[in-house]
Design a protein around this motif. Structure first.
Motif: not given
Length: 262
Positions: A125-135
């Motif tokens: 996935l080009w041009g995507y920024l990860c900014f949060s995650f949760c378990n």
């Protein structure tokens, strides 16, 4: 998890670390998705740096490729490793010499391109920024939110494993380990690649060969007062160089350019 269902890994970062993780996980039977903030696949670059690759790493990397000989084609063999020091009277003295080095060198862009081109393009996935995650509640899965940098669209992704390959200023590391502080390594550094094709008789290359006579077959680590340097050859008549200057910790501003951390 059903034995027939492949686990899924979400890898944040499409540099060499990220796509190496993708190769390793696919080889182990995982489904993989790579998030990369760059807008498009790599096209190769004359800039960048060289890499030294030991025997175990060579074996692992070649096992990932459908055509392992391509790895040999983009790399350059080094049979020796030598540490030298400049003494107080400016004479250069050999500290150690290893004549069974058996490393290969590669330009960063060449190795990155080879690793990328042997992966399925649909996993990126080009041009995507990860900014949060949760378990999940049982910590058996992870939910990741990513933003498309061109449209600001937010997407959600679910997986069984989250891999943080997003560099020195890792967003994931800051979330998981907010109190972890990087420690200054004690030096600043500059690096580059010198293209000397057709210039072997130039004063610069002649001077380097005089100081480092086995250059082209040897990796040199040179210690001197207040600094140290690394020199080794790449394929296509290119010379990788790194110059480290020992320096008190400078004030950290916006980025880590030129500042070495560990």
């Amino acid at each position: 998890m059903s034995k027939k269902q492949k686990p899924k890994a979400i890898i944040v970062g499409g540099s060499i670390a990220g796509i190496s993780c993708a190769h390793a996980l696919i080889s182990a039977g995982w489904n993989v998705l790579v998030l990369e903030k760059s807008n498009s696949p790599p096209k190769g670059s004359s800039t960048g740096a060289g890499l030294r690759i030991d025997l175990l790493s060579q074996k692992i990397i070649k096992s990932w490729f459908s055509q392992p000989q391509r790895f040999q084609e983009i790399t350059f063999p080094l049979a020796m490793d030598q540490n030298v020091v400049t003494d107080g009277d400016n004479t250069i003295r050999i500290l150690t010499r290893d004549e069974n080095f058996n490393f290969r060198t590669a330009h960063w862009a060449d190795l990155h391109g080879l690793l990328y081109n042997d992966l399925p393009p649909e996993i990126f996935l080009w041009g995507y920024l990860c900014f949060s995650f949760c378990n999940s509640e049982g910590k058996t899965s992870v939910n990741v939110k990513a933003k498309c940098l061109q449209t600001d669209e937010i997407i959600e992704l679910n997986g069984d494993l989250l891999v943080a390959a997003d560099g020195g200023q890792s967003t994931i590391r800051r979330i998981l380990l907010p109190d972890l502080k990087l420690r200054y390594s004690g030096y600043c550094a500059w690096r580059g690649v010198l293209d000397f094709s057709g210039k072997r008789s130039s004063d610069t290359v002649t001077g380097l060969k005089k100081v480092y006579p086995d250059l082209g077959n040897c990796s040199y680590f040179h210690l001197s007062s207040g600094s140290h340097s690394v020199l080794y050859e790449l394929r296509k008549e290119e010379l990788n160089w790194v110059w480290y200057v020992h320096h008190p910790e400078p004030e950290l501003k916006n980025r880590l350019f030129g500042k070495m951390w560990y």
